[in-house]
Design a protein around this motif. Sequence first.
Motif, PDB file in Angstrom:
ATOM      1  N   LEU A 107      36.371  48.859  17.254  1.00  0.00           N
ATOM      2  CA  LEU A 107      37.144  47.670  17.592  1.00  0.00           C
ATOM      3  C   LEU A 107      37.596  47.826  19.043  1.00  0.00           C
ATOM      4  O   LEU A 107      38.391  48.708  19.368  1.00  0.00           O
ATOM      5  CB  LEU A 107      38.362  47.519  16.683  1.00  0.00           C
ATOM      6  CG  LEU A 107      39.335  46.397  17.068  1.00  0.00           C
ATOM      7  CD1 LEU A 107      38.638  45.047  17.052  1.00  0.00           C
ATOM      8  CD2 LEU A 107      40.549  46.383  16.157  1.00  0.00           C
ATOM      9  N   ARG A 108      37.077  46.994  19.907  1.00  0.00           N
ATOM     10  CA  ARG A 108      37.416  47.077  21.327  1.00  0.00           C
ATOM     11  C   ARG A 108      38.681  46.245  21.569  1.00  0.00           C
ATOM     12  O   ARG A 108      38.649  45.031  21.516  1.00  0.00           O
ATOM     13  CB  ARG A 108      36.220  46.617  22.165  1.00  0.00           C
ATOM     14  CG  ARG A 108      35.054  47.579  22.009  1.00  0.00           C
ATOM     15  CD  ARG A 108      33.833  47.149  22.770  1.00  0.00           C
ATOM     16  NE  ARG A 108      33.150  46.040  22.152  1.00  0.00           N
ATOM     17  CZ  ARG A 108      31.986  45.544  22.614  1.00  0.00           C
ATOM     18  NH1 ARG A 108      31.422  46.073  23.679  1.00  0.00           N
ATOM     19  NH2 ARG A 108      31.419  44.534  22.009  1.00  0.00           N
ATOM     20  N   HIS A 109      39.749  46.956  21.844  1.00  0.00           N
ATOM     21  CA  HIS A 109      41.096  46.396  21.804  1.00  0.00           C
ATOM     22  C   HIS A 109      41.680  46.414  23.212  1.00  0.00           C
ATOM     23  O   HIS A 109      41.730  47.462  23.849  1.00  0.00           O
ATOM     24  CB  HIS A 109      41.941  47.248  20.851  1.00  0.00           C
ATOM     25  CG  HIS A 109      43.333  46.750  20.668  1.00  0.00           C
ATOM     26  ND1 HIS A 109      44.340  47.544  20.185  1.00  0.00           N
ATOM     27  CD2 HIS A 109      43.898  45.546  20.915  1.00  0.00           C
ATOM     28  CE1 HIS A 109      45.463  46.846  20.127  1.00  0.00           C
ATOM     29  NE2 HIS A 109      45.219  45.633  20.573  1.00  0.00           N
ATOM     30  N   ALA A 120      35.039  58.504  21.057  1.00  0.00           N
ATOM     31  CA  ALA A 120      36.227  58.806  21.851  1.00  0.00           C
ATOM     32  C   ALA A 120      36.220  58.028  23.162  1.00  0.00           C
ATOM     33  O   ALA A 120      37.271  57.539  23.619  1.00  0.00           O
ATOM     34  CB  ALA A 120      36.285  60.306  22.135  1.00  0.00           C
ATOM     35  N   LEU A 121      35.036  57.902  23.768  1.00  0.00           N
ATOM     36  CA  LEU A 121      34.929  57.117  25.003  1.00  0.00           C
ATOM     37  C   LEU A 121      35.287  55.665  24.760  1.00  0.00           C
ATOM     38  O   LEU A 121      36.021  55.045  25.542  1.00  0.00           O
ATOM     39  CB  LEU A 121      33.505  57.225  25.564  1.00  0.00           C
ATOM     40  CG  LEU A 121      33.220  58.434  26.438  1.00  0.00           C
ATOM     41  CD1 LEU A 121      31.730  58.605  26.641  1.00  0.00           C
ATOM     42  CD2 LEU A 121      33.911  58.261  27.787  1.00  0.00           C
ATOM     43  N   ASP A 122      34.754  55.094  23.692  1.00  0.00           N
ATOM     44  CA  ASP A 122      35.071  53.694  23.380  1.00  0.00           C
ATOM     45  C   ASP A 122      36.574  53.512  23.197  1.00  0.00           C
ATOM     46  O   ASP A 122      37.173  52.551  23.695  1.00  0.00           O
ATOM     47  CB  ASP A 122      34.340  53.258  22.109  1.00  0.00           C
ATOM     48  CG  ASP A 122      32.852  53.060  22.326  1.00  0.00           C
ATOM     49  OD1 ASP A 122      32.456  52.754  23.473  1.00  0.00           O
ATOM     50  OD2 ASP A 122      32.085  53.213  21.353  1.00  0.00           O
ATOM     51  N   ALA A 127      39.064  55.390  24.366  1.00  0.00           N
ATOM     52  CA  ALA A 127      39.797  55.551  25.630  1.00  0.00           C
ATOM     53  C   ALA A 127      39.654  54.330  26.517  1.00  0.00           C
ATOM     54  O   ALA A 127      40.616  53.883  27.153  1.00  0.00           O
ATOM     55  CB  ALA A 127      39.310  56.805  26.353  1.00  0.00           C
ATOM     56  N   MET A 128      38.447  53.761  26.552  1.00  0.00           N
ATOM     57  CA  MET A 128      38.235  52.587  27.402  1.00  0.00           C
ATOM     58  C   MET A 128      38.897  51.352  26.806  1.00  0.00           C
ATOM     59  O   MET A 128      39.338  50.472  27.546  1.00  0.00           O
ATOM     60  CB  MET A 128      36.740  52.374  27.630  1.00  0.00           C
ATOM     61  CG  MET A 128      36.114  53.507  28.450  1.00  0.00           C
ATOM     62  SD  MET A 128      34.365  53.295  28.833  1.00  0.00           S
ATOM     63  CE  MET A 128      34.449  52.026  30.094  1.00  0.00           C
ATOM     64  N   GLU A 129      38.982  51.288  25.485  1.00  0.00           N
ATOM     65  CA  GLU A 129      39.722  50.189  24.870  1.00  0.00           C
ATOM     66  C   GLU A 129      41.193  50.241  25.266  1.00  0.00           C
ATOM     67  O   GLU A 129      41.836  49.210  25.440  1.00  0.00           O
ATOM     68  CB  GLU A 129      39.594  50.262  23.347  1.00  0.00           C
ATOM     69  CG  GLU A 129      38.221  49.832  22.834  1.00  0.00           C
ATOM     70  CD  GLU A 129      37.965  50.327  21.424  1.00  0.00           C
ATOM     71  OE1 GLU A 129      38.959  50.611  20.717  1.00  0.00           O
ATOM     72  OE2 GLU A 129      36.796  50.455  21.028  1.00  0.00           O
ATOM     73  N   ARG A 130      41.734  51.458  25.434  1.00  0.00           N
ATOM     74  CA  ARG A 130      43.119  51.616  25.885  1.00  0.00           C
ATOM     75  C   ARG A 130      43.237  51.481  27.398  1.00  0.00           C
ATOM     76  O   ARG A 130      44.333  51.573  27.951  1.00  0.00           O
ATOM     77  CB  ARG A 130      43.655  52.986  25.472  1.00  0.00           C
ATOM     78  CG  ARG A 130      43.788  53.211  23.998  1.00  0.00           C
ATOM     79  CD  ARG A 130      44.529  54.516  23.695  1.00  0.00           C
ATOM     80  NE  ARG A 130      43.865  55.705  24.212  1.00  0.00           N
ATOM     81  CZ  ARG A 130      44.306  56.422  25.235  1.00  0.00           C
ATOM     82  NH1 ARG A 130      45.414  56.086  25.854  1.00  0.00           N
ATOM     83  NH2 ARG A 130      43.640  57.501  25.654  1.00  0.00           N
TER      84      ARG A 130
END
Length: 807
Positions: free
Chosen positions: A70-72, A222-224, A226-229
Motif C-alpha cells: 500500500l503506497r501511502h 522495505a524500500l517501498d 520507506a519511500m511511502e513514508r
Amino acid sequence: MCIRCCATSLLKVTDTEYQTELDSIWRKLRPHLEWARGFTLAVLFSRHPAPVQALKQRLQDLLSINTLPLRHFVLQQPEQLEATLAAILAARPLGDKRPPLWLELRMDGDTQRRAVWQLLARLNERRFLLERDVACPLIVMLPAEFRIDVPSMLPDLWSIRSFTADLPTPEPNPAANYSENVPALASLAASRELSAAELEWRRLWENTTDKQRLSADAAFAALDAAMERMDYVAAGHVVEQMSPVLRQLANKADAPDAVRNLSIILNYAGDIDQTLGRLEEARAAYAENLGLRRQLREALGDSPQALRDLSVSLVKVGDVDQALGRLEEARAAYVESLGLFRQLREVLGDSPQALRDLSVSLNNIGDVDNALGRLEEARAVYAESLGLRRQLREALGDSPQALRDLSISLNKVGAVDEVLGRLEQARAVYAESLGLRRQLRETLGDSPQALRDLSISLNKIGDVDNALGRLEEARAAYVESLGLFRQLREVLGDSPQALRDLSVSLNMIGDVDNALGRLEEARAAYVESLGLFRQLREVLGDSPQALRDLFVSLNNTGAVDQILGRLEEARAAYAESLGLCRQLRETLGDSPQALRDLSISLNKIGAVDETLGRLEEARAVYAESLGLRRQLREALGDSPQALRDLSISLEKIGNVDNALGRLEEARAAYVESLGLFRQLREVLGDSPQALRDLSMSLDNIGNVDNALGRLEEARAAYAESLGLSRQLRGALGDSPQALRDLSISLNNVGMVEQAVGRLPQARGCFKESMELAAKLAAAYPNIPQYANDLAWVSARLRALDSGDQLD
C-alpha cells in the motif's frame, strides 16, 4: 455556513448502521481499484479517523493477499509539499499490477491549508503525467469540510473521477467522550516510525550472516515502505546495503533472476536520486539499469514484458537527460523507446492501448525536436501521432477520451505550423480542434474540463488571427474564451486554476486591445488580471508559479504605462517585477527559466531608463542582462531561444552605445547580434520570426554605418533588409506588422539613395512607403503610430520633390 452544513450532513449512525454503511462503501470502491487499467481517482471525505483507518486496513489486507504494497502518502507539514508531490509522480505500476496510491491531507491551520491547496492544484495541473506515467488508482482522503471546495481544487481531475463517498461517522462512546483526545482526520499522518516491513528487513540484515541468502523481495518491501513514508534517507540506506549483495549474485553465471533483482534496486536508486534532485546520480543508476534490461532481453527474448521493461528504462534515461538539458541524448533514448513501441504494436496488434502508447511516444519525440528547433521533424512525428489518434477515434467512436486526445494532437500540429509561419494551416487544424471541443461540450455539458478545453481552443484561434492581423476576429475569440473562464470561476469558485485561467485570458484581451491602440481598455484588462494574480499569491504563497505569473502581469501593466508615457509608474511595476525575479532565482537557483526571467526584467528596467535619458543606468542593467544570457547559452548550447535572447541583449547594448555616441562599440554589438540571427535562420529556416529578426538586425547595422558616413555599406544592409521585408509580406500577407516593416525598410533605402544623389530611386522608395503607410492609417485610425508614419513619409516625399532637406 455552507461548509458547516455540508459537514453535518455526513452520516452519524449507530454502530450497526456504521458498519453496514462502511461495508457498502468498500464494496463499491473495491471494483474501481481492482479493475483499473490505468489512472483512476477516488475521493473520500470523513469527519472521524475510524472509518479512514478501517478502509485503509481493508485495502492493506487486500493488497497483502497479492503481496503488493500500500503506497501511502501524507502531507504532514507544508515543507513536505515538494517531496510529497515528487513521490506521487514517481510512483509507477509494479509490472502488470497497479496497486493504488493512498493520499491523506492534513488541515491544521492556514499555512497547512495553503499547502493542501498547492498540492491539489499541482496534481490537477499534472493530470497528463498521472494518466501517462503513474497509471494507478489514486485515493485522496480529505476532511469533510472540503466537500464543497474540492471540485474547485481539482477541476480537471474531478471531472474524470470514478468514485466519491462521504464516510459514515460512528456513534461516540459516552464513556470516552473526550474530544481533545480524539484525533481529527487532519491528524492522521503516517508515523515516522519504521514500518513492519522495514523492521523485518532490519532483523533479517542483522541476523543473517550470509547476506546472499537474504530475500530481495524483503529488501524491496522495505524500500517501498520507506519511500511511502517519504523517508529517502532510510530508503537509500537499504539500497546501499543490498546493492553489493545483488551485484555479487548477478555476476554469477546463468542468474537472470539475480540480474533482474539488481536492475530493480538500481531503479529504486535512480528514483531516490531523481526525487532528491541528484540528476547525475539518477542517470548513472538508470543507465546501469538500462544495461541490465538489455542483457535480460538478450537472455529472455522479445517477450512483451521484456520489451516494455526496456522501453520504460529508456524513457527514464531520456527524462533525466531532458531535465539536464541534454536534448540530443534524451532524443536518442526516446527514439529507441519508440522503436520498441512499434515492435510491441506488431506483436500485440492495433489494440487501443498499443495505439495510444505509440502516439504518446511520438509526441515525446516531437516535443524534444520542437525544443531543439527541428520544427519539420517535430511536425512529422506529431502528424504520425495525429494519424494514430484518428485511427483510435474510428476504433472507439466519439468517446470523450478519443475526441480529447485527437484535439490535443491537432493542437500540437497547429503549434508547429504557427511557429513555421504557416498560419492558415495552423488555423485550419486549430479550427478542427475547436470543433471537437464544442462537440465535447455538447456531450459532457458544461463540465469544468469541457469549458476549459473549449476556452483554450478559442485562445489558439485568437492567437493565429492576431498574428494574421485579424485583430477584431482575434478579440472576438478571446472574448468568448474570457466568458467561459468567468463561467468556470462561478462554478468552481476562487480555485487557483480558475483564478489563473481568468487572469491569463484577461491578459490576452489586453494584448489585442493594446495592438488596436485601445490603451486604456488594455490597461483595465491588465489591471484586473494583476489583481487576480495577487490574490493567487495570497492563496498559494510564494510558489514559483505564483511569483512568475505575478512577474508577467506586472510587466504587462508596466508596458502599457510605458506606451502611455507614464514612465515612473511603468518603472515601479518593472522594479517590483525585478524583485520577484531575483526572489525566484534565490528559490530555484540558476535554472534556465529563472535566469531568462531575470534578464527580461532587467531589460524592461533598462528600456524605461533609456527613455528617461538615464543612458548609463540603462547600459548597466542591459549589461547584467547580457551576462545572464551568455550564461544561458553556455548552459543550453546554441538552442534557438538562447541564440535569439543573446542577440536581442546585444542589440540593446548597441542601441545605448549608439545613443551615447559610441558608434564603433555599437557596431561591434550589432555585428555580433547579426551573426547570431544568421545562425538562427540556418537552424529555423525562413520562419517569419527568423526573417523579421534578421531584417531588423540589418537595419541596426545600416543605421550605424549611415551615422559613420559609410553610405554604401549602409545601403547594402538596408537593401538586404528590404528584401527580407518583401519576403515576409509574401508569407504573411498584408498584416499590419508586415506592412509597417516594409514601409520602414523602404524609407531606410530611400534615405540612403537620396543621400548619394540617386533621387529617382529615393522617390520610388518613398512613394511606395507612403502608400503602405496610408493603407495602415486608413485601416487602423485609432493607432497614432500609423498616422505618424504617414505624416513623416509624406513630408519626406514633399521635401524631396521641392528640393528641401529633412533630417
